[in-house]
Design an enzyme around this catalytic site. Structure first.
Site, PDB file in Angstrom:
ATOM      1  N   ARG A 169       0.826  -1.199   0.000  1.00 37.75           N
ATOM      2  CA  ARG A 169       0.000   0.000   0.000  1.00 37.75           C
ATOM      3  C   ARG A 169       0.864   1.254   0.000  1.00 37.75           C
ATOM      4  NH1 ARG A 169      -5.475  -0.991  -0.744  1.00 37.75           N
ATOM      5  NH2 ARG A 169      -5.608   1.189  -0.146  1.00 37.75           N
ATOM      6  N   VAL A 170       0.392   2.256  -0.691  1.00 34.45           N
ATOM      7  CA  VAL A 170       1.090   3.535  -0.669  1.00 34.45           C
ATOM      8  C   VAL A 170       0.294   4.574   0.115  1.00 34.45           C
ATOM      9  CG1 VAL A 170       2.346   3.147  -2.822  1.00 34.45           C
ATOM     10  CG2 VAL A 170       0.074   4.177  -2.897  1.00 34.45           C
ATOM     11  N   ASP A 171      -0.839   4.137   0.674  1.00 37.76           N
ATOM     12  CA  ASP A 171      -1.633   5.066   1.482  1.00 37.76           C
ATOM     13  C   ASP A 171      -1.499   4.694   2.957  1.00 37.76           C
ATOM     14  OD1 ASP A 171      -2.999   2.696   1.508  1.00 37.76           O
ATOM     15  OD2 ASP A 171      -4.806   3.467   0.550  1.00 37.76           O
ATOM     16  N   ASP A 172      -2.390   5.209   3.802  1.00 38.28           N
ATOM     17  CA  ASP A 172      -2.263   4.952   5.234  1.00 38.28           C
ATOM     18  C   ASP A 172      -2.985   3.682   5.657  1.00 38.28           C
ATOM     19  OD1 ASP A 172      -0.700   7.186   5.651  1.00 38.28           O
ATOM     20  OD2 ASP A 172      -2.472   8.478   5.665  1.00 38.28           O
ATOM     21  N   VAL A 173      -2.808   2.655   4.862  1.00 41.94           N
ATOM     22  CA  VAL A 173      -3.436   1.381   5.190  1.00 41.94           C
ATOM     23  C   VAL A 173      -2.314   0.376   5.438  1.00 41.94           C
ATOM     24  CG1 VAL A 173      -4.835  -0.502   4.244  1.00 41.94           C
ATOM     25  CG2 VAL A 173      -5.531   1.865   3.866  1.00 41.94           C
TER      26      VAL A 173
END
Ligand code: WTA
Length: 695
Positions: free
Chosen positions: A563-567
């Site tokens: 993941r590149v997001d806050d997940v």
């Protein structure tokens, strides 16, 4: 080959396309075998005997089908859809597929105007075609000697009984039903019963806490909640009814009142007498459902009518209700299941995922049953009574297709080969992996030890949002590379873009997006279409943005990088860092929290939480435990932080933004990669944190 078990199997020949064939540049390299030779040690070629009998037997065959699916999606998918039962055929326009927010609302539709029913296609249709006496579900209980099975006919009867009960209790087309059940047959039965009458199911994984369940009840306001009294996980009894009671009482205090809680008595875990009961609301399944008629008319629904809601984590604290509709999802799950596992009528299929996650929706219930498959359901944990249980189940039911998650592969690998090799496993034909990138060493162990170097592995990349597989090997069609999800499924155009949203070609890495719509795509976030458009379609206008990073090698193979997001992805479960943070700060002594993912040997990623405490509160072991507990209670045990790191203060920019990049480096002990810390309001915070890391 000195040691057969630990050698990847190479076969001399693969079907090689004549040069110039096809028009997908990245695939030509694979097909021509050009660049592959140099990397031969990384390639696992399909066994020619397997390929010979495979649904897609060569790269050429794939390429023909893939090309058509991209050039003529309407024709490609309509042909497949025609193999299913439609009460009324869909309208002129097979799909509307604008993915560009700058050109207007995102409104994905497939087969609009067509009337169908997915339960009818899973059950009645298979019975009519002569498979009524075939086993639909084998159920294996937590204990070794408890099991059961249902044929397609029997399953239909059970589904109809529940559907009638739901109707009698006022559940109508479009109403929501929350399902909080473990892996017992009543779980797929409930999903199918809802689908039969056009009700929208929302299955909540039975590992979520009362607080999480309550949040979901508040969001989708179900007519009825279906649960069971308890479940055994290994030697532990989990009292599910108590969790539901707590959730529903909180919801009713907040104005959402659920009139009926249908409760299955899961006898092997807990007796009726020991179950807490709310008179007037609670009803025993066994008292009412078996009395209902075993036939129930189907509610014909539009292809675009909702089928289910499934909550998943995003980058804010509020879970997102991913909404899937009926027609496109049906065609997509059926087709992906068939090709990615090279499904044959004689297969016995076992997927270890829970129906509380998307994998259980698409590839325990709908995809397999639409194909008339025999599905194994397992109630318990994979290492009970010991680490050989999976292979015991494989041998017991003669499982041919085994689909699981890398985290399980890694944990079984750690327990040693003996647990595997003491079972025959000779029924196995195809293996599958999902949920996170599978590291090459786990891939090799899965291939060599579990599959005896005989079974191709389908490493399927997809998401709750995509409904079904997006990038996946098709067994027998092309060589695999350990750790790569390989190439796109039919009808899917994955692209890799840079930060500016420009597509990048050839060997590259960047953000994984999809350029076109596919039938299984989610249609909205429940009650928040705006969030749907901003989260998925605004970062890179014109594309669906997956939230994953990906690189593509010179052969066109895809390598997911996370993941590149806050997940964070813990044991294949998606957890939002914001969710964990908001749970932590709800603790009265926690002032601030910042959560990051760190590499974890078995779980893939672990949860690492930095916490600042309220002024004057000393950090202690007791406090650490109560911080972990607050997360367990608010989200569920699977989201409990692996590590709490006391932070007298957090590294922030002058404008007050927490620098997570630095926290990630501290958490993973990559201290020489801290980068520029001069922009911090107080750079000395970093040294302080490092000093506290081992305390
Ligand atoms: C990750 C599960 C690498 C990815 C079906 C994605 C994977 C998220 C793979 C979705 C795979 C899933 N290789 N990464 N084969 N499969 N992922 O919604 O980060 O629970 O975005 O769906 O899991 O998780 P979800």
């Amino acid at each position: 080959a000195t040691n057969k078990n630990h050698q990847l199997r190479h076969v001399e020949s693969m079907n090689i396309l004549p040069s110039g064939a096809g028009n997908i540049p990245e695939l030509n390299a694979v097909i021509l075998g050009e660049s592959l030779a140099s990397e031969e040690h990384d390639l696992v070629f399909p066994n020619p005997k397997f390929s010979q009998h495979a649904l897609v037997s060569s790269p050429q065959k794939y390429l023909e089908m893939y090309t058509r699916s991209i050039e003529d999606p309407a024709g490609f998918w309509s042909d497949i859809a025609s193999e299913f039962y439609w009460k009324k055929k869909w309208g002129q326009q097979v799909c509307s597929q604008n993915l560009d927010v700058t050109k207007g609302r995102i409104n994905i539709e497939w087969f609009k105007g067509g009337l169908t029913n997915i339960c009818y296609n899973c059950l009645d249709k298979n019975i009519e075609s002569g498979n009524g006496d075939k086993i639909a579900l084998h159920w294996e209980g937590n204990e070794l000697n408890i099991d059961g099975s249902l044929t397609y006919k029997q399953l239909l009867e059970k589904v109809c009984q529940l559907a009638n009960f739901l109707k009698d209790n006022g559940v109508k087309k479009g109403d929501t039903v929350i399902v909080y059940l473990p892996m017992i047959m009543e779980l797929p039965i409930t999903m199918l019963a809802c689908a039969r009458i056009g009700a929208v199911h929302s299955v909540v994984f039975a590992g979520y806490s009362a607080e999480s369940l309550h949040q979901r009840v508040m969001d989708c306001k179900p007519k009825i909640v279906i649960t069971c009294n308890a479940v055994m996980r290994g030697k532990k009894v989990i009292n599910l009814k108590e969790i539901v009671d707590a959730a529903l009482s909180e919801s009713s205090q907040n104005g959402v009142f659920v009139a009926t809680c249908l409760t299955f008595e899961n006898e092997s875990a807990m007796k009726k007498e020991d179950t807490k009961w709310l008179k007037g609301r609670d009803v025993w399944w066994q008292d009412v459902v078996p009395k209902c008629s075993t036939t129930c008319d189907v509610e014909w629904v539009d292809a675009e009518d909702p089928l289910f809601l499934l909550y998943t984590s995003g980058s804010t604290g509020k879970p997102k209700g991913v909404l899937h509709t009926t027609g496109g999802y049906m065609i997509y799950t059926a087709t992906t299941f068939k090709y990615a596992f090279d499904y044959k009528d004689t297969d016995i299929y076992w997927c270890t995922a829970d129906c509380g996650w998307i994998t259980g929706h698409s590839y325990v219930t709908y995809g397999p049953l639409l194909n008339g498959a025999t599905v194994v359901l397992y109630e318990g944990v994979p290492n009970y009574p010991d680490a050989g249980r999976c292979w015991d189940i494989v041998d017991k039911y003669k499982v041919t297709i085994f689909y699981t998650a890398p985290t399980l592969v890694r944990s079984l690998m750690r327990d040693g080969d003996d647990y595997v090799t003491r079972y025959s496993r000779k029924s196995l034909r195809v293996l599958g992996s999902v949920g996170e990138p599978i590291n090459p060493s786990a891939w090799r162990w899965f291939f060599n030890v579990v599959g005896d170097s005989r079974c191709p592995i389908s490493d399927t990349w997809w998401q709750t949002e995509t409904g079904g597989f997006m990038i996946t090997p098709i067994p027998g069609a092309w060589p695999q590379k350990p750790g790569s999800a390989t190439l796109p499924f039919f009808g899917v155009q994955p692209v890799i873009v840079d930060e500016k949203g420009n597509e990048i070609d050839g060997e590259c890495s960047g953000y994984l997006c999809v350029k076109n719509s596919w039938p299984g795509a989610f249609r909205t976030l429940y009650g928040d279409h705006e969030r749907y458009e901003t989260t998925y379609f605004s970062a890179f206008p014109g594309y669906y943005f997956s939230g994953d990073g990906c690189s593509r090698d010179k052969d066109g193979y895809h390598w997911l990088t996370g993941r590149v997001d806050d997940v964070i992805n813990v044991s294949g479960h998606r957890i939002g860092t914001a969710e964990v943070e908001s749970a932590l700060v709800s603790h009265p002594q926690c002032a601030e929290a910042a959560v990051v993912g760190v590499e974890h040997e078995v779980k893939g990623q672990g949860i690492y939480a930095f916490v600042t405490l309220v002024d004057g509160i000393p950090y202690s072991e007791e406090l650490r435990k109560s911080l972990v507990l607050v997360v367990r209670n608010q989200i569920g045990a699977f989201a409990a932080p692996d590590r709490i790191h006391w932070a007298p203060s957090l590294p922030k920019t002058r404008s007050g933004k927490i620098m997570r990049r630095i926290l990630r480096k501290i958490a993973s002990k990559q201290l020489d990669e801290l980068g520029d810390i001069s922009t911090l309001a107080d750079p000395s915070v970093v040294d302080q944190l490092i000093a506290l890391a081992d305390s």
